[in-house]
Design a protein around this motif. Structure first.
Motif, PDB file in Angstrom:
ATOM      1  N   GLN A   1     -54.433  34.750  -4.718  1.00  0.00           N
ATOM      2  CA  GLN A   1     -53.830  33.579  -5.346  1.00  0.00           C
ATOM      3  C   GLN A   1     -52.316  33.559  -5.103  1.00  0.00           C
ATOM      4  OE1 GLN A   1     -55.473  31.201  -6.495  1.00  0.00           O
ATOM      5  NE2 GLN A   1     -57.428  31.928  -7.295  1.00  0.00           N
TER       6      GLN A   1
ATOM      7  N   GLU B   1     -54.235  28.933   1.837  1.00  0.00           N
ATOM      8  CA  GLU B   1     -55.036  28.160   0.892  1.00  0.00           C
ATOM      9  C   GLU B   1     -54.099  27.323   0.018  1.00  0.00           C
ATOM     10  OE1 GLU B   1     -58.203  27.879   0.821  1.00  0.00           O
ATOM     11  OE2 GLU B   1     -58.868  29.544   2.096  1.00  0.00           O
TER      12      GLU B   1
ATOM     13  N   TYR C   1     -58.000  24.063  -4.600  1.00  0.00           N
ATOM     14  CA  TYR C   1     -59.459  24.052  -4.705  1.00  0.00           C
ATOM     15  C   TYR C   1     -59.986  22.630  -4.656  1.00  0.00           C
ATOM     16  CZ  TYR C   1     -59.648  28.936  -6.270  1.00  0.00           C
ATOM     17  OH  TYR C   1     -59.550  30.302  -6.342  1.00  0.00           O
ATOM     18  N   CYS C   2     -61.254  22.519  -4.336  1.00  0.00           N
ATOM     19  CA  CYS C   2     -61.984  21.290  -4.636  1.00  0.00           C
ATOM     20  C   CYS C   2     -63.277  21.699  -5.345  1.00  0.00           C
ATOM     21  CB  CYS C   2     -62.267  20.459  -3.391  1.00  0.00           C
ATOM     22  SG  CYS C   2     -63.543  21.090  -2.293  1.00  0.00           S
TER      23      CYS C   2
ATOM     24  N   HIS D   1     -58.907  24.849   1.480  1.00  0.00           N
ATOM     25  CA  HIS D   1     -59.083  24.789   0.027  1.00  0.00           C
ATOM     26  C   HIS D   1     -60.358  25.560  -0.330  1.00  0.00           C
ATOM     27  CE1 HIS D   1     -56.186  21.519   0.239  1.00  0.00           C
ATOM     28  NE2 HIS D   1     -56.125  21.488  -1.078  1.00  0.00           N
ATOM     29  N   GLY D   2     -60.287  26.352  -1.392  1.00  0.00           N
ATOM     30  CA  GLY D   2     -61.500  26.960  -1.890  1.00  0.00           C
ATOM     31  C   GLY D   2     -62.417  25.892  -2.454  1.00  0.00           C
ATOM     32  N   THR D   3     -63.710  26.031  -2.194  1.00  0.00           N
ATOM     33  CA  THR D   3     -64.692  25.051  -2.666  1.00  0.00           C
ATOM     34  C   THR D   3     -65.572  25.693  -3.724  1.00  0.00           C
ATOM     35  OG1 THR D   3     -64.737  23.900  -0.533  1.00  0.00           O
ATOM     36  CG2 THR D   3     -66.606  23.551  -2.008  1.00  0.00           C
ATOM     37  N   VAL D   4     -65.667  25.045  -4.887  1.00  0.00           N
ATOM     38  CA  VAL D   4     -66.547  25.502  -5.957  1.00  0.00           C
ATOM     39  C   VAL D   4     -67.613  24.434  -6.163  1.00  0.00           C
ATOM     40  CG1 VAL D   4     -66.751  26.264  -8.346  1.00  0.00           C
ATOM     41  CG2 VAL D   4     -64.652  26.737  -7.063  1.00  0.00           C
TER      42      VAL D   4
ATOM     43  N   LEU E   1     -69.065  29.691  -4.574  1.00  0.00           N
ATOM     44  CA  LEU E   1     -67.671  29.710  -4.157  1.00  0.00           C
ATOM     45  C   LEU E   1     -67.611  29.885  -2.646  1.00  0.00           C
ATOM     46  CD1 LEU E   1     -64.641  29.848  -4.905  1.00  0.00           C
ATOM     47  CD2 LEU E   1     -64.935  32.309  -5.268  1.00  0.00           C
TER      48      LEU E   1
ATOM     49  N   TYR F   1     -64.784  29.823   0.823  1.00  0.00           N
ATOM     50  CA  TYR F   1     -63.437  29.707   1.357  1.00  0.00           C
ATOM     51  C   TYR F   1     -63.412  30.329   2.744  1.00  0.00           C
ATOM     52  CZ  TYR F   1     -63.646  34.187  -1.117  1.00  0.00           C
ATOM     53  OH  TYR F   1     -64.044  35.401  -1.601  1.00  0.00           O
TER      54      TYR F   1
ATOM     55  N   THR G   1     -62.505  33.594 -10.078  1.00  0.00           N
ATOM     56  CA  THR G   1     -61.174  32.994  -9.971  1.00  0.00           C
ATOM     57  C   THR G   1     -60.281  33.694  -8.946  1.00  0.00           C
ATOM     58  OG1 THR G   1     -60.400  34.373 -11.805  1.00  0.00           O
ATOM     59  CG2 THR G   1     -61.225  32.182 -12.357  1.00  0.00           C
TER      60      THR G   1
END
Length: 478
Positions: free
Chosen positions: A56, A80, A83-84, A207-210, A220, A222, A308
């Motif tokens: 992060q 990064e 997120y989306c 972007h990390g995707t959740v 999750l 990425y 997270t």
């Protein structure tokens, strides 16, 4: 006897390697000669893990403070930008604030870069050896060093130091021996099951995707290199016997359609690897309840849910604080060391508590498996859709740049009350008797309000049940 050192560090992972470099760098400026540090690691080959691959922005900032930001270069790392979150085909964008950036990468490449910097640090010896046991003073029980076995050898060598730092990770062999009566038991409620998707484009690049799957754990994703994208599926304990079938049947339909082929190919070619998601609250070290001469750092001492991506951020932040405190310390004076460890514990508390609580609170919401949690999950998604501070505040907490349990509590219960508002006001899926393919969305009728008032109480109570124990585990005194 292999030698006398000032500090022994057991485990050359993220925390151990960074701490060896930091202690050497700081003490080289403060002392006539740098500390003699031995960094012991069972295998110096590149590690291969499915977690610890997303750093992060708060962790990137900690790397910069340690002078280790160059470790993110030359490892095919991916920047990064946030997120989306995907739910039922809808996407909400959650960018990091103020242009802050995180970074994702293959875990092993990052660790190797940290080890290389530790090797070049003055006074640091990096030793490949398996630590078998702690060496204790027979009368005082103080830890004096360790016994370790080098590769292709059966003979145990003794390494002595004024301070032994245990950084051997989540499966620590020495946690019990060091913590003694102060030890808390770790708990495992779920696992992350991971595969690599090849040459896949996520809904929002960098972007990390959740992805949220109703009744199942979140997914999750990425990108961790030019061609590799990590997919982690959260699976509740116990893990289903037919794990591949579970993912194909219950999880894949909730992912964006553009990813379905890549997921099927990955499941056919790659073995599904598992990692337990454990929770271990930190306990204040030093004093009479922990072993003199030894301390814990990293996952050997404090663990949280990896959803997270906050573990490395907490570890590197711990190194920043601890290395400064240790730079001028007398390791042989345990009263002084106990005061130092107490200062470290409370200095790290705002960030570590925020990340720890948020990790499991979000997991409970994103992995909603009952009706009340589903209400909170939908409300959380709608809360993010509002944008502004409803995104900036939560993502600042997630990014490790707003270390504030108070701010976390504010946004968590703001989500809870907004979820109740959404339940009363927003349209919801209804039975479409016209046989049209288009889903029918209807707002609740006024005669449903009494039942919704009762449900509001249970939803709010559920929010308290999720948040309260997590908060208590972080604030209680030992």
């Amino acid at each position: 006897m292999s030698g006398q050192y000032d500090v022994l560090i057991v485990g050359a992972g993220i925390a151990g390697s960074a701490l060896a470099h930091a202690l050497s760098t700081i003490t080289s400026k403060l002392r006539v000669s740098p500390l003699r540090i031995a960094l012991l690691e069972r295998s110096l080959a590149e590690p291969d893990r499915i977690v610890g691959e997303l750093l992060q922005p708060g962790g990137v900032a900690a790397l910069q403070k340690l002078g280790l930001e160059s470790c993110l270069e030359g490892i095919d790392a991916i920047p990064e930008h946030g997120y989306c979150v995907v739910q039922s085909g809808q996407i909400v964008h959650i960018p990091y604030p103020d242009g802050r950036r995180g970074c994702s990468f293959h875990h092993g490449r990052f660790v190797m870069a940290l080890r290389e910097r530790a090797k070049r640090a003055p006074g640091v010896d990096v030793v490949e050896a398996t630590v078998n046991e702690l060496i204790e003073c027979q009368h005082t029980k103080r830890v004096l060093g360790v016994r370790a076995t080098r590769p292709k050898s059966v003979e145990k060598e003794s390494f002595f130091a004024d301070l032994v730092i245990i950084a051997d990770g989540c499966f620590s062999n020495f946690r019990n021996a060091v913590m003694g009566k102060a030890l808390r038991e770790s708990t495992t409620r779920s696992h992350f099951c991971g595969v690599i998707l090849k040459d896949t484009q996520l809904p929002m690049p960098q972007h990390g995707t959740v992805a949220l799957a109703r009744g199942h754990g979140p997914v999750l994703m990425y990108q961790i290199s030019e061609h590799d994208t990590r997919m982690l599926v959260a699976v509740k304990h116990p893990v289903p016997h037919d794990l591949k079938g579970h993912i194909l049947k219950d999880v894949v339909p909730h992912l964006p359609a553009s990813l379905h082929v890549a997921v099927h190919e990955a499941l056919d070619k790659d073995r599904i690897r598992r990692m337990p998601n454990s929770f271990l609250p930190a306990v204040e070290q030093g004093g009479k309840y922990t072993r003199e001469g030894a301390i814990l750092i990293g996952d050997s001492w404090n663990m949280r849910h990896p959803l997270t991506g906050g573990g490395m951020t907490v570890a590197l932040h711990d190194v920043v604080i601890l290395s400064k405190l240790l730079a001028k310390a007398d390791f042989r004076n345990w009263d002084q060391m106990s005061n130092l460890l107490s200062s470290w514990y409370w200095s790290r508390k705002p960030l570590s508590s925020t990340v720890n609580i948020l990790s499991f609170a979000l997991y409970d919401l994103f992995g909603a498996d009952d009706e009340n949690l589903a209400v909170l999950q939908r409300g959380c998604f709608k809360y993010f859709e509002r944008g502004g501070e409803c995104v900036r505040g939560p993502v600042s907490l997630l990014a490790g740049i707003a270390p504030s349990p108070t701010l976390l509590a504010y946004h968590f219960f703001a989500v809870a009350f907004y979820s109740i508002w959404v339940m009363f006001i927003h349209p919801r899926p209804a039975v479409n008797e016209s046989n049209s393919d288009k889903p029918l969305m209807l707002s609740p009728h006024i005669w449903e309000y009494p039942g919704l008032v009762v449900k509001s109480v249970t939803v709010l109570w559920t929010a308290c049940v999720v948040f309260g124990p997590l908060l208590w585990s972080e604030i209680r005194w030992w």
